[in-house]
Design an enzyme around this catalytic site. Structure first.
Site, PDB file in Angstrom:
ATOM      1  N   SER A 247       0.841  -1.200   0.000  1.00  0.00           N
ATOM      2  CA  SER A 247       0.000   0.000   0.000  1.00  0.00           C
ATOM      3  C   SER A 247       0.871   1.242   0.000  1.00  0.00           C
ATOM      4  O   SER A 247       2.005   1.224   0.488  1.00  0.00           O
ATOM      5  CB  SER A 247      -0.898   0.019   1.233  1.00  0.00           C
ATOM      6  OG  SER A 247      -0.136   0.233   2.403  1.00  0.00           O
ATOM      7  N   ASP A 248       0.354   2.324  -0.544  1.00  0.00           N
ATOM      8  CA  ASP A 248       0.994   3.609  -0.299  1.00  0.00           C
ATOM      9  C   ASP A 248       0.912   3.869   1.206  1.00  0.00           C
ATOM     10  O   ASP A 248       0.191   3.179   1.934  1.00  0.00           O
ATOM     11  CB  ASP A 248       0.325   4.721  -1.131  1.00  0.00           C
ATOM     12  CG  ASP A 248       1.270   5.894  -1.382  1.00  0.00           C
ATOM     13  OD1 ASP A 248       2.233   6.077  -0.593  1.00  0.00           O
ATOM     14  OD2 ASP A 248       1.059   6.641  -2.360  1.00  0.00           O
ATOM     15  N   TRP A 249       1.669   4.846   1.682  1.00  0.00           N
ATOM     16  CA  TRP A 249       1.822   5.060   3.131  1.00  0.00           C
ATOM     17  C   TRP A 249       0.492   5.507   3.758  1.00  0.00           C
ATOM     18  O   TRP A 249       0.033   6.624   3.538  1.00  0.00           O
ATOM     19  CB  TRP A 249       2.957   6.048   3.381  1.00  0.00           C
ATOM     20  CG  TRP A 249       4.282   5.372   3.600  1.00  0.00           C
ATOM     21  CD1 TRP A 249       5.123   5.587   4.643  1.00  0.00           C
ATOM     22  CD2 TRP A 249       4.911   4.358   2.799  1.00  0.00           C
ATOM     23  NE1 TRP A 249       6.226   4.741   4.552  1.00  0.00           N
ATOM     24  CE2 TRP A 249       6.115   3.986   3.431  1.00  0.00           C
ATOM     25  CE3 TRP A 249       4.569   3.678   1.626  1.00  0.00           C
ATOM     26  CZ2 TRP A 249       6.983   3.013   2.930  1.00  0.00           C
ATOM     27  CZ3 TRP A 249       5.422   2.710   1.116  1.00  0.00           C
ATOM     28  CH2 TRP A 249       6.605   2.388   1.770  1.00  0.00           C
ATOM     29  N   GLY A 250      -0.121   4.596   4.470  1.00  0.00           N
ATOM     30  CA  GLY A 250      -1.410   4.904   5.090  1.00  0.00           C
ATOM     31  C   GLY A 250      -2.602   4.614   4.204  1.00  0.00           C
ATOM     32  O   GLY A 250      -3.729   4.975   4.551  1.00  0.00           O
TER      33      GLY A 250
END
Ligand SMILES: *[C@@H]1O[C@H](CO)[C@@H](O)[C@H](O)[C@H]1NC(C)=O
Ligand SMILES: *[C@@H]1O[C@H](CO)[C@@H](O)[C@H](O)[C@H]1NC(C)=O
Ligand SMILES: *[C@@H]1O[C@H](CO)[C@@H](O)[C@H](O)[C@H]1NC(C)=O
Ligand SMILES: *[C@@H]1O[C@H](CO)[C@@H](O)[C@H](O)[C@H]1NC(C)=O
Ligand SMILES: *[C@@H]1O[C@H](CO)[C@@H](O)[C@H](O)[C@H]1NC(C)=O
Ligand SMILES: *[C@@H]1O[C@H](CO)[C@@H](O)[C@H](O)[C@H]1NC(C)=O
Length: 729
Positions: A247-250
Site C-alpha cells: 500500500s501507499d503510506w497509510g
C-alpha cells in the site's frame, strides 16, 4: 534482450538478467521457505514496523530463514533522505530524451545507489499520467502518453533490477491529482482503464517488477488498496503480476477486505495488518492459503533479485544522516556523467529564430532571473525541496533526493563563456525589473530564466497546495521576460518547470528569438543547459506533453474543491488526454506533444510496412495481457532518415497508429519511437516493430484485447503533428 543497434520498439517479456532467478525458480524457493514459518512470521513479512524507523518503510526480520527484513526507501529520482547520493533528473526529463538507452542507464545508476545504501525496495518508478496539466506530481512520471510512460517504466525497472534492487511500480491506479487524493474516487470506464492507465503497468509486469504500490484514491467508490477488480482482477489476473502489492503510506483501510482483494503488504504498518491480520487468519476471514500466497509473493521477490545472498546491509539512517548508524557511504560513482547526458538530451529547443543558437562569437551575455542562480538557503535548504528559490531541478515532496551539489546556470555559463573571452552580466532577481533591463541592455544576447514548481501533498508553496493553481510562470515570470525583451533583441528564454506553462504573453515577441525548455534536469542543471546553448550538444529532446495556449484547451483539470466528503473525479475525457484531445477537437497547441528542434535538419523517406496484426487466436481470461499473441512482433516498419544539415545530431522519429474511425479512438496514438544518431549528409535506416497490442482495443463485452477490422493507419513523424510518412495495414 534489448537490441538497440536499430530500433526495436517492442520487447518480449522474459527479460531476467543472468543474476536473477525466474519467477518460477523464485516461487519454488519461497514456497519451501514458508513451510518453516508460523502465521506470526508470515504476517511479519507483510507488515511495516510503522513509526520512525531507519528507512521510510521497514519490515521485520525472520531469523529462521535468514530474512533481514526489508528496507524500503523513496524516491523515483534517487535515494531520498540520504547523504552522498546523486539527484537524478526526474522521470519527466528522462521521458523527454525519448532515448531508451539513457533511461535504462539512469535506472542502472539509481539501482546501484539504492543497493549501495542497503535498500531492498526502491519506491519507483512512478507512472501516473499527466491527465490534468497542473497536477502536482506529474513531474515524477513520464508525461502524458501511456506508451511513452510504459517504455520509461520498462527501461527504468530493467535498469534498477539489474543491480539487484526491487523496483516498485506506482501508484496503482488513477492517482492523477493531489487535492483530495485520500478522499476522492476516480471513476474510469473499462476501455480507458485498459488502453490508457493500465499500459505502463503492463510494461512493468513485462519487466518483471518486484512490487506494485496501490494508491491513496478510490476507484469507482472503493479504495485502490482493497479494490478486487483492479488488484486481483486486472493486475494479478489479466496482467499476471507475480510479485507483491504494497500500500501507499497509510493507504490500507481494512484487514480482510484488503488482503482478500489482493493487497499483500501494509505500509508503513502496522495498522490493519500485524495483529489484526493474525486475528483475521485465525478467525477465517483471511484464508491460510491467501496468507501463504501473500508471503510467497513477498519472499519470491527477495529471492528473485538475489537479495538472499551477499546483499549489503542497511548502512544509512533516513531519520538523521549524522546518526552513528549512518555510515555516509558514498554511492555516487560516476553517475554525474549520465545525469549530465540526460540533462542535455532532455533539453527541448522550442524556438530558434535567426539561428541565434548555438552561440557564436559572442562578446557579451546578460543572465536574468532567480532561476539561473543559487538558492539563498543552499540547494537542500527547504525540507523535501518544498520551496522555489534558485535553479529548479526537481519538484517537491517524497519524490525527491538531497542534492550532493547543484550546478547553477549562472556558474556553468560564466565558466564556459570565459573560455571565449565573453563577458557575463547577471541580475538574479525576479522582481527587480529595472535591474533585469540593465543586465539585458546592450548585450549580444539576454538569457532569462523562469520557473514553475509543484509537488506532493497539501502543504502549500507560494499558495500552491501540491497541484499548481494555474499554468503560468511563477514569480511574475511573464513580466520578467517582457521587460528583458523590451531591452534586448536577442532574448532567449530558458524554462525550468514541472510541466507545461502558458507562454502566450511573449512567445511571438519579435525579440524573443529562442525558447529552451530545460524541464527538471537534476544536479547537473547548469552544465546540461550550457552544453546545448554553446552547441556542445545538438538538442534532441522532445516534449512528453502538449504545451497549450490556455489551460482550458486541456481536456481535464485538477478539481480544487470538494462538495462532498468523497470527491468524485469523473475521467469523462476517456481516451482523449493531452494531444489525443487537441487532435480530436481540432485545437491548435502552442507546441505539440513530441515536438522539438535541432541544430540540423532531417529528411524522411522509403517507408515500408511488412506483416499484419490480424490472425491467430485472441487470448481471453487471466494472463491475456502477457500472452505472446498480443506481444510478439507482427508488423515491421522501416524507413530512412537523412541528415540534410551541417552538424551531426539525433533525430527522434515517432510512430503513430490511427485505428478506424468506427472505433471512436484518438486520431493518432504513439506506438513507437527511437533516438537515431545521423552524421551530416548520411542516411540511417530505422526499424520499428509493432505487436498486436499496438493495434488493439479493449473489448469491454468480451473482456479481451481485439485488433479492430478495417484499415489501420501508420504515420511516421518528427512530432505528433509533423507527420512525414504515412502508410497502413
Ligand atoms: C468503473 O465503472 C465503470 C463505469 O461503470 C466501468 O466501466 C469500469 O469497469 C469500472 N471499473 C472498475 C475497476 O470497477
Ligand atoms: C476476524 O478478524 C478481523 C480482524 O481482526 C475482524 O475485522 C473481523 O471482524 C473478524 N471476523 C470475525 C467473523 O470474527
Ligand atoms: C543526529 O545525530 C547526531 C549524532 O548522534 C546528533 O548529535 C543530532 O542531535 C541528531 N539530530 C537530530 C535532529 O536528532
Ligand atoms: C558523506 O556524508 C556526510 C554527511 O552525512 C558528510 O559529512 C561527508 O563529507 C560525506 N562524504 C562525502 C565523500 O561526500
Ligand atoms: C527589441 O529590442 C530593442 C533593443 O535591442 C528595442 O529597441 C526594441 O524596442 C525591442 N522591441 C520590442 C517590440 O520591444
Ligand atoms: C541515446 O543517447 C546516447 C547518448 O547521447 C546516444 O549515444 C545514442 O545514440 C542515443 N540513442 C540510442 C538509441 O541509444
Amino acid at each position: 534482450m534489448f537490441c538497440n543497434t536499430v530500433s526495436v520498439a517492442l520487447l518480449l517479456f522474459s527479460v531476467s538478467s543472468n543474476a536473477q532467478l525466474t519467477w518460477k525458480e523464485a516461487y519454488a524457493k519461497a514456497e519451501s521457505a514458508i513451510s518453516q514459518l508460523s502465521v506470526a512470521d508470515k504476517v511479519n513479512l507483510l507488515t511495516g514496523q510503522g513509526g520512525a524507523s531507519r528507512c521510510i518503510g521497514n519490515t521485520s526480520p525472520v531469523a529462521s530463514i535468514n530474512f533481514p527484513g526489508f528496507c524500503l526507501e523513496d524516491s523515483p529520482l534517487g535515494v531520498r533522505l540520504a547523504s552522498n547520493v546523486s539527484a537524478f533528473p526526474p522521470a519527466i526529463n528522462a521521458a523527454a530524451t525519448f532515448n531508451r538507452t539513457l533511461i535504462r542507464q539512469r535506472g542502472e545508476a539509481m539501482g546501484a545507489e539504492f543497493r549501495g545504501k542497503g535498500v531492498h525496495v526502491a519506491l519507483g518508478p512512478m507512472m501516473n499520467l499527466m491527465r490534468a496539466p497542473a497536477a502536482g506530481r506529474n513531474w515524477e512520471g513520464f508525461g502524458a502518453d501511456p506508451y511513452l510512460s510504459g517504455e520509461g517504466a520498462f527501461e527504468t525497472i530493467i535498469g534498477m533490477q539489474s543491480q539487484g534492487v526491487q523496483a516498485t511500480a506506482k501508484h496503482y491506479i488513477n492517482n492523477e491529482q493531489e487535492h483530495f487524493r485520500t478522499t476522492s474516487t476516480s471513476n474510469v470506464d473499462d476501455r480507458t482503464q485498459h488502453e490508457v492507465y493500465a499500459i505502463p503497468f503492463i510494461r512493468s509486469v513485462q519487466a518483471e517488477v518486484a512490487a506494485i504500490m496501490c494508491s491513496y484514491n478510490q476507484i469507482n467508490g472503493t479504495y485502490a488498496c482493497e479494490k478486487d477488480e483492479t488488484l486481483n482482477g486486472i493486475l494479478k489476473g489479466e496482467l499476471g503480476h507475480q510479485g507483491y502489492v504494497m500500500s501507499d503510506w497509510g493507504a490500507t483501510h481494512s484487514t480482510s477486505p484488503a488482503a482478500n482483494a489482493g493487497l499483500d503488504m501494509a505500509m508503513p504498518g502496522p495498522s490493519n495488518f500485524g495483529s489484526a491480520l493474525i486475528t483475521a487468519v485465525q478467525n477465517g476471514s483471511v484464508s491460510q492459503s491467501r496468507l501463504d500466497n501473500m508471503a510467497i509473493r513477498t519472499l519470491a521477490a527477495w529471492y528473485k533479485l538475489g537479495q538472499d545472498s551477499g546483499y549489503p546491509p542497511v548502512n544509512f539512517d533516513s531519520r538523521n544522516n549524522s546518526a552513528p548508524d549512518d555510515l555516509g557511504v558514498d554511492v555516487q560513482g560516476n553517475h554525474k556523467v549520465v545525469i549530465r547526458e540526460i540533462g542535455k538530451a532532455s533539453t527541448v529547443l522550442l524556438k530558434n529564430s535567426k539561428n541565434i543558437l548555438p552561440f557564436k562569437n559572442l562578446q557579451s551575455i546578460g543572465i536574468i532571473g532567480n532561476g539561473a542562480g543559487p538558492a539563498a538557503r543552499g540547494p537542500n535548504g527547504f525540507p523535501n525541496r518544498q520551496g522555489n528559490d534558485g535553479v529548479l531541478a526537481m519538484g517537491w515532496g517524497s519524490g525527491t533526493a538531497n542534492y550532493p551539489y547543484l550546478i547553477t546556470p549562472v556558474e556553468a555559463i560564466t565558466a564556459r563563456a570565459a573560455q571565449d573571452g565573453t563577458t557575463v552580466t547577471s541580475s538574479l532577481s525576479d522582481s527587480d525589473l529595472n535591474a533585469a533591463a540593465a543586465a539585458a541592455s546592450g548585450k549580444d544576447v539576454a538569457l532569462v530564466f523562469i520557473t514553475a514548481d509543484s509537488g506532493e501533498g497539501n502543504s502549500p508553496v507560494e499558495g500552491n497546495a501540491g497541484d499548481r493553481n494555474d499554468l503560468f510562470a511563477w514569480h511574475n515570470g511573464d513580466a520578467l521576460v517582457q521587460r528583458v525583451a523590451q531591452s534586448n533583441k536577442n532574448t532567449i528564454v530558458v524554462v525550468n518547470t514541472v510541466g507545461p506553462i502558458v507562454v502566450e504573453a511573449w512567445i511571438d515577441h519579435p525579440n524573443v528569438t529562442a525558447l529552451v525548455w530545460s524541464g527538471l534536469p537534476g544536479q547537473e542543471a547548469g552544465n546540461s543547459v550550457t552544453d546545448v546553448l554553446f552547441g556542445a550538444y545538438n538538442p534532441s529532446g522532445r516534449l512528453p506533453y502538449t504545451i497549450g495556449k490556455s489551460i482550458t484547451d486541456y481536456p481535464a483539470q485538477v478539481i480544487y474543491t470538494s462538495p462532498t466528503p468523497i470527491l468524485t473525479i469523473p475521467y469523462s475525457e476517456g481516451l482523449f488526454i493531452d494531444y489525443r484531445h487537441f487532435d480530436a477537437a481540432g485545437i491548435a497547441p502552442r507546441f505539440e506533444f513530441g515536438f522539438g528542434l535541432s541544430y540540423t535538419s532531417f529528411q524522411y523517406s522509403g517507408l515500408s510496412i511488412r506483416g499484419s496484426p490480424r490472425g491467430g487466436q485472441a487470448p481471453s481470461g487471466p494472463g491475456s495481457a502477457l500472452d505472446p499473441w498480443l506481444h510478439d512482433p507482427v508488423v515491421t516498419v522501416r524507413f530512412n532518415i537523412r541528415n540534410t544539415g551541417r552538424v551531426a545530431g539525433h533525430e527522434i522519429p515517432q510512430l503513430y497508429v490511427s485505428l478506424p474511425a468506427s472505433t471512436n479512438s484518438p486520431p493518432r496514438v504513439l506506438k513507437g519511437f527511437d533516438s537515431i544518431f545521423v552524421a551530416p549528409g548520411r542516411t540511417q535506416g530505422v526499424t520499428i516493430q509493432l505487436s498486436r497490442l499496438d493495434f488493439a482495443m479493449w473489448d469491454v463485452i468480451q473482456q479481451r484485447w481485439q485488433v479492430p477490422s478495417g484499415r489501420i493507419g501508420i504515420s511516421i513523424g518528427a512530432s505528433s503533428r509533423d507527420i512525414r510518412l504515412t502508410g497502413s495495414v
